[in-house]
Structure formats: C-alpha cells, structure tokens
Design a protein around this motif. Structure first.
Motif, PDB file in Angstrom:
ATOM      1  N   ALA A  36       0.614  -1.182  -0.144  1.00 39.22           N
ATOM      2  CA  ALA A  36      -0.194  -0.147  -0.089  1.00 39.22           C
ATOM      3  C   ALA A  36       0.947   1.305   0.023  1.00 39.22           C
ATOM      4  N   HIS A  37       0.363   2.293  -1.003  1.00 36.66           N
ATOM      5  CA  HIS A  37       1.430   3.505  -0.835  1.00 36.66           C
ATOM      6  C   HIS A  37       0.232   4.423  -0.253  1.00 36.66           C
ATOM      7  N   ILE A  38       0.858   5.104   0.822  1.00 37.14           N
ATOM      8  CA  ILE A  38       0.021   6.044   1.593  1.00 37.14           C
ATOM      9  C   ILE A  38       0.471   7.574   1.235  1.00 37.14           C
ATOM     10  N   LYS A  39      -0.687   8.393   0.809  1.00 36.55           N
ATOM     11  CA  LYS A  39      -0.382   9.795   0.012  1.00 36.55           C
ATOM     12  C   LYS A  39      -1.384  10.756   1.111  1.00 36.55           C
ATOM     13  N   VAL A  40      -1.161  11.845   0.890  1.00 38.45           N
ATOM     14  CA  VAL A  40      -2.198  12.729   1.487  1.00 38.45           C
ATOM     15  C   VAL A  40      -2.093  14.025   0.722  1.00 38.45           C
ATOM     16  N   LEU A  41      -3.471  14.708   0.751  1.00 41.89           N
ATOM     17  CA  LEU A  41      -3.580  15.764  -0.205  1.00 41.89           C
ATOM     18  C   LEU A  41      -4.598  17.029   0.790  1.00 41.89           C
TER      19      LEU A  41
END
Length: 98
Positions: free
Chosen positions: A28-33
C-alpha cells in the motif's frame, strides 16, 4: 514510518489536489492531499483506492451517485470503478493505494 500529522503535512503542501507520497506499508502506498472545495475530474485506476477523510468532508461521485464521506470515515473505491470529486469537498484526505 515515523509519526505523521496528516493535517499539518497537507497544510504545508504548495497546492490543492496534488498528493504527496508519504510512504509504503506492504504493497500500500500512503499519500495525503488538501481539498479546496473545487471539483476533481473523474478517473479510474487498476488498483483499489482507499479515501480516508482526516478533516472536513469528501463529496464523491460514483456511477451518478453522490456519496458524502465525513472525517474519520473511509470509502474504498475498487479497481476499475470510475470516480470523481464533487464541488464542496474540503479538508485533508489520505489516499491508500493497494
């Protein structure tokens, strides 16, 4: 992965609707925006995408249906499902790509 303050990281991003990758847990890749109340065009992925609202709310459009996702809730968009964001979404969003 160190302690992450998603809201603080999103606030420091130079723009809205541009995610930054924070790390990876297994596959799983964890990203935020940061969301800014503007709509975001429909897209489709070949992987599952978890949309976790940290603050504010997300107005998701899937198959001509509007879905409201509140802070503390996550919507799982399965691979191959077209989805977009309706105007009015605001706050911090964490994206988990699996």
């Amino acid at each position: 992965m160190p302690l992450l303050d998603f809201a603080a990281i999103a606030e420091q991003l130079p723009g809205t609707w541009k995610s930054t990758r924070l790390g990876q847990v297994g596959p799983a890749h964890i990203k935020v925006l940061r969301m800014d109340a503007q709509a975001y065009e429909e897209e489709t992925h070949d992987y599952n995408e978890g949309l976790l609202v940290i603050s504010g709310h997300l107005l998701l459009s899937i198959a001509d249906q509007a879905i409201r996702v509140e802070a503390g809730q996550m919507y799982l968009v399965e691979a191959g499902i077209a989805h977009g964001v309706l105007a009015g979404s605001q706050g911090t969003l964490v994206i988990i790509d699996v």
